[in-house]
Design a protein around this motif. Structure first.
Motif, short mmCIF file in Angstrom:
data_model
loop_
_atom_site.label_atom_id
_atom_site.label_comp_id
_atom_site.label_asym_id
_atom_site.label_seq_id
_atom_site.Cartn_x
_atom_site.Cartn_y
_atom_site.Cartn_z
N ALA A 1 0.66 -1.23 0.25
CA ALA A 1 -0.03 0.00 0.27
C ALA A 1 0.70 0.91 -0.48
CB ALA A 1 -0.89 0.17 1.33
N VAL A 2 1.49 1.34 0.75
CA VAL A 2 2.61 2.86 0.90
C VAL A 2 3.32 2.49 -0.34
CG1 VAL A 2 5.20 2.71 2.00
CG2 VAL A 2 3.15 1.84 3.59
N VAL A 3 4.09 1.24 -0.82
CA VAL A 3 4.60 1.42 -2.60
C VAL A 3 3.79 1.98 -3.47
CG1 VAL A 3 6.02 0.54 -4.19
CG2 VAL A 3 6.14 -0.18 -1.58
N GLY A 4 2.62 1.64 -3.55
CA GLY A 4 1.55 2.00 -4.61
C GLY A 4 0.86 2.86 -4.49
N LEU A 5 0.44 3.85 -3.17
CA LEU A 5 0.08 5.09 -2.67
C LEU A 5 0.85 6.12 -2.83
CD1 LEU A 5 -2.51 4.48 0.25
CD2 LEU A 5 -2.75 4.67 -2.38
N THR A 6 2.07 5.49 -2.50
CA THR A 6 3.37 6.94 -2.49
C THR A 6 4.34 7.31 -4.58
OG1 THR A 6 5.02 5.55 -1.42
CG2 THR A 6 4.10 7.18 0.01
N GLY A 7 3.86 6.13 -4.47
CA GLY A 7 4.40 6.37 -5.76
C GLY A 7 6.02 6.54 -5.76
N VAL A 8 6.39 5.89 -4.68
CA VAL A 8 7.95 6.38 -4.12
C VAL A 8 8.65 4.81 -5.34
CG1 VAL A 8 8.39 4.08 -3.08
CG2 VAL A 8 9.77 5.75 -3.03
N PRO A 9 9.79 5.60 -6.23
CA PRO A 9 11.27 4.84 -7.14
C PRO A 9 11.78 3.31 -6.72
CG PRO A 9 12.27 7.20 -6.73
CD PRO A 9 10.95 6.66 -6.09
N ARG A 10 11.03 2.57 -7.66
CA ARG A 10 11.64 2.14 -7.30
C ARG A 10 12.74 1.39 -6.84
NH1 ARG A 10 10.97 -1.97 -11.88
NH2 ARG A 10 9.14 -2.13 -11.92
N PHE A 11 14.13 2.03 -6.85
CA PHE A 11 15.72 1.42 -6.38
C PHE A 11 15.22 2.31 -5.12
CE2 PHE A 11 16.47 6.53 -7.18
CZ PHE A 11 15.81 6.46 -8.08
N ILE A 12 14.52 3.02 -4.47
CA ILE A 12 14.34 3.30 -3.34
C ILE A 12 13.61 2.38 -2.28
CG2 ILE A 12 13.19 5.12 -1.29
CD1 ILE A 12 15.75 6.35 -3.27
N LEU A 13 12.34 2.31 -2.49
CA LEU A 13 11.46 1.15 -2.26
C LEU A 13 11.16 0.17 -3.15
CD1 LEU A 13 10.62 -0.38 1.07
CD2 LEU A 13 9.04 0.86 0.77
N PRO A 14 11.49 -1.61 -2.96
CA PRO A 14 10.60 -1.72 -4.26
C PRO A 14 9.54 -2.16 -3.66
CG PRO A 14 12.64 -2.61 -3.29
CD PRO A 14 12.58 -1.27 -2.97
N GLY A 15 8.67 -2.66 -3.94
CA GLY A 15 7.31 -3.39 -3.38
C GLY A 15 7.45 -4.78 -3.09
N PRO A 16 6.88 -4.97 -2.66
CA PRO A 16 6.75 -7.29 -2.55
C PRO A 16 6.61 -7.11 -3.07
CG PRO A 16 4.81 -6.29 -1.65
CD PRO A 16 5.32 -4.77 -1.89
N GLY A 17 6.23 -7.76 -4.33
CA GLY A 17 6.58 -8.16 -5.96
C GLY A 17 7.90 -8.24 -6.01
N LEU A 18 8.62 -6.54 -6.28
CA LEU A 18 9.27 -7.44 -6.96
C LEU A 18 11.09 -7.70 -6.14
CD1 LEU A 18 10.15 -3.15 -8.21
CD2 LEU A 18 10.10 -5.36 -9.40
N VAL A 19 10.79 -7.94 -5.14
CA VAL A 19 11.69 -8.34 -4.16
C VAL A 19 11.27 -10.14 -3.91
CG1 VAL A 19 11.75 -9.14 -1.98
CG2 VAL A 19 12.00 -6.50 -2.30
N ALA A 20 9.93 -10.53 -3.79
CA ALA A 20 10.10 -11.72 -4.58
C ALA A 20 10.60 -12.14 -6.06
CB ALA A 20 8.03 -12.28 -4.33
N GLN A 21 10.20 -11.25 -6.84
CA GLN A 21 10.33 -11.68 -7.99
C GLN A 21 12.39 -11.47 -8.30
OE1 GLN A 21 8.80 -11.70 -11.00
NE2 GLN A 21 10.93 -12.63 -11.87
#
Lengths: 227, 251
Positions: free
Chosen positions: B24-44
């Motif tokens: 939710a934090v990643v989705g709502l703030t639109g923080v770039p993935r090199f700052i905070l990747p979402g759980p999906g990216l980490v799982a990937q």
């Protein structure tokens, strides 16, 4: 604490030291047992045969002091293990039967009632088979019925040993004592007892009268100093 | 068994809620993935770099396991030695107190300087941070024998070693558990710090590498694996604690 006194306790009898908390009864007992103690003794504790006393002493306290991790049976035999002797299982089992816990040998202290734990502690004291047994208010935390049963049991099983019982309960003193003393800050004074042989029936008129008289005397003798 | 199942579900639920919050934090703030990747990216990242992570995790876990065992064994031995010998207490107790005051983590560069970048320096660092809490928590409890039990031993005329074995040690097991709880918290920290100071392998090393290359998801994946490792150790100590309470007090 207690000032000057000279006390001779009879062998193979029950001597009771009666007094309020905080006068140093427990310290006195610890000194007799040769245990580390905050009190200082200016004097001597000796047995009439001249042999050292401490190695012939067993002790039982208000807190049962059982090992929480060990079964009743192992608790009874802990003295042997600590000395490096071979524990005598049959003897220990027999003693548990004597205190009415033959079927509880495998139980741990947490699975026993306070009265049962105190009986295990009594069996442990008996296992030590010492000539002198020091009892530091061992029954005072028990309810009144359990206490009476324990008193009878202790009187029966410790018969023939030199017992020193510390208590703050005049009823207990009257029930169990062959000789009794009142201990206070003022000193130690002998007190009178009914003529019959302990353990005395708690409901007998003579016992009750002696108990009342003793309580009276304690109240005078142990009155706190004026502040 | 039922309570174990319930605890498992509670833990799983908490985990899933945390993941959802993160997403939710990643989705709502639109923080770039090199700052905070979402759980999906980490799982990937975890999936794509499976072999790489596994290899490094194995190395770190091996060091951690070995370091913990060495630290715990030495800690227990020290506590027992101090309990048994008055002379050892006289000599070593002040040393233990002073050593406690030194932040062992600060020694990691020194240890690396002396022992190189390989396994030995890592194992020594982990063993050191484990050793002190185990030794001191166990020793404190070994010396705190209740008066009643001390009287028992005194009246029986027990030798010190028998008293220690029969009374002090069983009484001190909760102290050992306290030490182990600290050890499994400090241990994984020591793994990271040891590898950050200088290493060519391990999860800490992987995190540094991934960070340097902007592969934030991989860094999180490595962190996730290390956290799992910590959690596994915590579960073991927790089980040990429950077992010892059952064994030492009631049923």
């Amino acid at each position: 604490m207690i000032d000057t006194f000279d006390l001779t306790l009879p062998a193979e009898r029950w001597s009771v030291l009666l007094g309020p908390s905080g006068v140093g009864k427990t310290s006195l007992l610890r000194l007799i047992a040769g245990l580390p103690c905050a009190a200082r003794l200016d004097g001597r504790i000796a047995a009439s045969d001249g042999a050292p006393l401490a190695p012939r002493v067993a002790m039982m306290a208000q807190d049962d002091q059982l090992l929480p991790w060990a079964s009743a049976l192992d608790n009874v035999m802990i003295g042997a293990r600590l000395r490096g002797d071979r524990p005598q299982r049959d003897l220990a089992r027999g003693l548990l039967v004597d205190v009415g816990l033959g079927d509880r040998a495998a139980r741990k202290p947490a699975q026993l009632s306070a009265g049962q734990r105190q009986r295990v502690a009594l069996a442990r004291t008996l296992y030590e088979d010492r000539a002198v047994v020091l009892l530091d208010e061992p029954f005072s935390a028990l309810d009144v019925l359990t206490r009476h049963r324990m008193q009878d049991m202790a009187a029966r099983l410790l018969h023939g040993r030199t017992v020193v019982l510390i208590t703050h309960d005049p009823a207990e003193a009257i029930r169990l004592a062959d000789r009794a003393w009142i201990v206070s800050r003022k000193g130690i004074a002998p007190c009178g007892l009914p003529d019959d042989i302990p353990p005395r029936a708690p409901e007998a008129a003579a016992t009750l009268a002696a108990q009342a008289a003793l309580l009276q005397r304690m109240r005078r003798f142990c009155a706190p100093r004026a502040a | 068994m039922r309570s174990v199942g319930r605890r498992f579900w509670r833990g799983t639920t908490a985990f899933l809620v945390a993941i959802a919050l993160w997403q939710a934090v990643v989705g709502l703030t639109g923080v770039p993935r090199f700052i905070l990747p979402g759980p999906g990216l980490v799982a990937q990242a975890l999936w794509d770099n499976g072999a790489l992570i596994w290899e490094n995790a194995l190395w770190s876990a091996g060091n951690l396991g070995l370091g913990l065992v060495i630290g715990i064994v030495l800690g227990v031995e020290t506590a027992l030695l101090l309990t048994l010998s008055r002379r050892a207490r006289w000599l070593l107790r002040p040393m233990l107190v002073v050593a406690q005051a030194v932040p062992v983590f600060a020694l990691a560069p020194v240890i690396t300087l002396w022992m190189g970048y390989g396994m030995p320096s890592k194992i020594v660092t982990i063993a050191l941070v484990t050793y002190f809490p185990v030794a001191s928590a166990l020793f404190d409890r070994l010396m705190a024998l209740p008066t009643g039990l001390a009287d028992l031993s005194h009246l029986a005329g027990a030798e010190r070693w028998r008293e220690t074995l029969l009374l002090r040690l069983p009484h001190a097991v909760p102290g050992l558990i306290t030490g182990l709880r600290l050890a499994v918290v400090y241990g994984p920290l020591a793994v990271l710090i040891g590898e950050w100071v200088g290493s060519s392998q391990g999860l800490g090393h992987l995190m540094l590498m991934a960070n340097g290359r902007g592969q934030t998801a991989l860094m999180f994946a490595a962190l996730f694996v290390l956290a799992t490792l910590s959690l596994a150790l915590w579960v073991i100590v927790e089980a040990l604690s429950r077992w010892s309470v059952r064994r030492l007090s009631s049923a």
